[in-house]
Design a protein around this motif. Structure first.
Motif, mmCIF file in Angstrom:
data_model
loop_
_atom_site.group_PDB
_atom_site.id
_atom_site.type_symbol
_atom_site.label_atom_id
_atom_site.label_comp_id
_atom_site.label_asym_id
_atom_site.label_seq_id
_atom_site.Cartn_x
_atom_site.Cartn_y
_atom_site.Cartn_z
ATOM 1 N N ASP A 1 81.594 8.644 -14.943
ATOM 2 C CA ASP A 1 82.044 10.025 -14.813
ATOM 3 C C ASP A 1 83.541 10.077 -15.140
ATOM 4 O O ASP A 1 84.148 9.051 -15.455
ATOM 5 C CB ASP A 1 81.746 10.583 -13.424
ATOM 6 N N ASN A 2 84.129 11.257 -15.065
ATOM 7 C CA ASN A 2 85.530 11.397 -15.464
ATOM 8 C C ASN A 2 86.470 10.574 -14.598
ATOM 9 O O ASN A 2 87.466 10.036 -15.091
ATOM 10 C CB ASN A 2 85.950 12.869 -15.440
ATOM 11 N N LYS B 1 93.325 16.612 -14.225
ATOM 12 C CA LYS B 1 92.378 17.505 -13.559
ATOM 13 C C LYS B 1 91.012 16.856 -13.453
ATOM 14 O O LYS B 1 90.446 16.403 -14.444
ATOM 15 C CB LYS B 1 92.266 18.816 -14.351
ATOM 16 N N LEU B 2 90.487 16.805 -12.220
ATOM 17 C CA LEU B 2 89.165 16.251 -11.952
ATOM 18 C C LEU B 2 88.376 17.250 -11.120
ATOM 19 O O LEU B 2 88.793 17.605 -10.011
ATOM 20 C CB LEU B 2 89.268 14.920 -11.190
ATOM 21 N N TRP C 1 93.694 19.170 -9.237
ATOM 22 C CA TRP C 1 94.725 18.413 -9.947
ATOM 23 C C TRP C 1 95.236 17.261 -9.091
ATOM 24 O O TRP C 1 95.311 17.362 -7.858
ATOM 25 C CB TRP C 1 95.884 19.332 -10.322
ATOM 26 N N TYR C 2 95.617 16.158 -9.764
ATOM 27 C CA TYR C 2 96.123 14.957 -9.097
ATOM 28 C C TYR C 2 97.312 14.396 -9.887
ATOM 29 O O TYR C 2 97.287 14.372 -11.113
ATOM 30 C CB TYR C 2 95.046 13.876 -9.027
ATOM 31 N N HIS C 3 98.329 13.922 -9.171
ATOM 32 C CA HIS C 3 99.468 13.254 -9.814
ATOM 33 C C HIS C 3 99.140 11.773 -10.034
ATOM 34 O O HIS C 3 98.571 11.112 -9.160
ATOM 35 C CB HIS C 3 100.708 13.337 -8.920
ATOM 36 N N TYR D 1 89.297 12.339 -4.901
ATOM 37 C CA TYR D 1 89.457 11.181 -5.774
ATOM 38 C C TYR D 1 90.763 10.424 -5.524
ATOM 39 O O TYR D 1 91.224 9.676 -6.377
ATOM 40 C CB TYR D 1 89.366 11.616 -7.235
ATOM 41 N N SER D 2 91.355 10.611 -4.350
ATOM 42 C CA SER D 2 92.536 9.825 -4.001
ATOM 43 C C SER D 2 92.080 8.434 -3.560
ATOM 44 O O SER D 2 90.998 8.279 -2.985
ATOM 45 C CB SER D 2 93.322 10.495 -2.873
ATOM 46 N N PRO D 3 92.871 7.388 -3.827
ATOM 47 C CA PRO D 3 92.474 6.042 -3.405
ATOM 48 C C PRO D 3 92.387 5.903 -1.897
ATOM 49 O O PRO D 3 91.623 5.079 -1.389
ATOM 50 C CB PRO D 3 93.578 5.144 -3.994
ATOM 51 N N ALA D 4 93.154 6.718 -1.175
ATOM 52 C CA ALA D 4 93.082 6.650 0.290
ATOM 53 C C ALA D 4 91.691 7.017 0.780
ATOM 54 O O ALA D 4 91.138 6.380 1.685
ATOM 55 C CB ALA D 4 94.134 7.575 0.904
#
Length: 431
Positions: free
Chosen positions: A132-133, A211-212, A216-218, A259-262
């Motif tokens: 997936d993305n 963008k997922l 949005w994610y940095h 989708y953050s690693p945390a």
């Protein structure tokens, strides 16, 4: 008699007329008062309405000015064409990603065709069917961290090599980059994979906003390539602010956590007392540098949060006693799903130099280099880590193996030639 009656009637009529006149005068006065009061009320209301309208007009004008200023900032925000540090220009790669998606590269320059070829090879290496993305984004991120990381560019400049690479072509060709190089290359890959991506920047640094699933994610690949994996990956605005600053009015808000690693990589522990053992395991698996995230089964109380602050301070002291070498430790609370909080600990080792790629420091070629340096500067070879005879004047025995004619010894001369000897006498040089 009639005269008296008439006089009396005249007096009564006069009194009635006086009373009527008095009543009329009173009525006129009351009416005037009412009219005056009504007129005063209307004047006051008109004044109040005028003041309210004036205030509202001022507020609306102020809002309009603010909105116009924000729109102006958005319109003035320069992504492509902006020079970070006044030197490294953010350049568009849309034509390259469009050529990849369409399969038509006829309009590309020679350099852009080379960029597309190198980028396609990376995608063929890391992108698999069924991803997936997020999987694709993470695969590109990890490839860049690993392959365009600290020290990967080598020590000696070669003709045509740009050690301050800021375009995807130079980044992929030379495997080194400044922050703009990481940001533009990551954005190019995201666009090739049909994902929305912006470059965020201030005057001295740049990174990406991806963008997922509508959020949005940095992503700051540069910082993680020079630090620890996942420390600056898929951050919210709140997390990103701890180490970055940018014009937030000009770009979309980043508030996604899915989708953050945390959230994705967090290790669940019962309570804060489970953190030390889990951190030790993470450090052992990563050989000394890691970013680890810890989820708690239940929301922490205020007392437990205070205890966590104490725990982190004591962990840093313990690590300084247990770990060799210098390191940097960062602790931070990350937003989890719902109202939960996740504790993140980054341990970054530093001060260790990377060896050149594809070169064995234990090889004979490396020993020759050390002997030459030691001889030129009149140093003890042992101080340079050279094993064997410290003076380098005598042959060095590398080992003993069995043989039909007796034990065979492999010996290296100071000039680097290798010979073998056996008990029956004689020797032979090994080319």
């Amino acid at each position: 008699m009639n005269t008296e009656i008439n006089e009396a009637n005249e007096v009564k009529q006069s009194k009635r007329s006086g009373k009527a006149l008095a009543l009329k005068i009173t009525a006129i006065v009351l009416l005037a008062a009412c009219l005056t009061g009504s007129l005063g009320l209307n004047v006051y209301q008109a004044y109040a309405q005028q003041q309210y309208a004036s205030r509202m007009g001022g507020f609306i004008d102020e809002q309009r000015d603010r909105w116009a200023e924000e729109e102006k900032k958005e319109n003035e925000y320069i992504e492509d064409g902006f020079k970070v540090g006044g030197e490294y220009e953010i350049r568009s790669t849309t034509h390259i990603s469009d050529a990849y998606k369409s399969g038509d590269e006829s309009q590309l320059s020679t350099e852009d065709k080379e960029t597309l070829k190198m980028a396609r090879e990376v995608l063929d290496e890391v992108i698999e069917d069924g991803m997936d993305n997020f999987d694709k984004e993470e695969a590109i991120y990890k490839w860049l961290v690993k392959n365009i990381g600290h020290g990967s560019g080598g020590t000696i400049s070669r003709p045509g090599m740009n050690r301050s690479a800021f375009t995807p072509h130079d980044v992929l060709a030379n495997r080194s980059a400044v922050c703009v190089g990481y940001a533009t290359t990551f954005r190019m890959f995201m666009n090739m994979l049909d994902m929305d991506c912006h470059i965020v920047h201030n005057e001295y640094h740049s990174w990406d906003l991806v963008k997922l699933e509508g959020e949005w994610y940095h992503v700051d690949v540069y910082s993680d390539a020079h630090g620890t994996l996942y420390s600056n990956f898929n951050m919210t605005d709140a997390v990103c602010r701890s180490g970055h600053n940018w014009d937030e009015s000009a770009l979309p808000e980043a508030k996604g956590v899915k989708y953050s690693p945390a959230v994705r990589n967090g290790v669940e522990v019962d309570d804060i007392l489970g953190v030390p053992a889990a951190l030790k395991t993470a450090l052992d698996e990563s050989e000394g540098s890691t970013t680890a995230f810890f989820k708690f089964k239940a929301a922490l109380t205020d007392e437990e949060i205070s205890a966590a602050e104490y725990l982190v301070g004591q962990l840093e002291m313990a690590l300084r006693m247990a770990m060799e070498g210098d390191f940097y430790m960062r602790a931070m609370w990350y937003p989890g799903e719902g109202e939960s909080e996740i504790l993140g600990l980054s341990i970054e080792r530093y001060g260790e130099s990377d060896e050149p790629d594809n070169f064995d420091p234990e090889s004979e070629a490396a020993k020759k280099v050390l002997r030459a340096i030691a001889e030129a500067f009149e140093l003890d070879p042992a101080d340079l880590g050279l094993s064997g005879d410290p003076d380098g004047d005598e042959p060095t025995e590398e080992g003993v193996i069995g043989g039909a004619d007796g034990p065979t010894r492999i010996i290296t001369n100071p000039d680097g030639t290798v010979i073998t000897t056996w008990d029956g006498g004689g020797s032979v040089a090994i080319p």
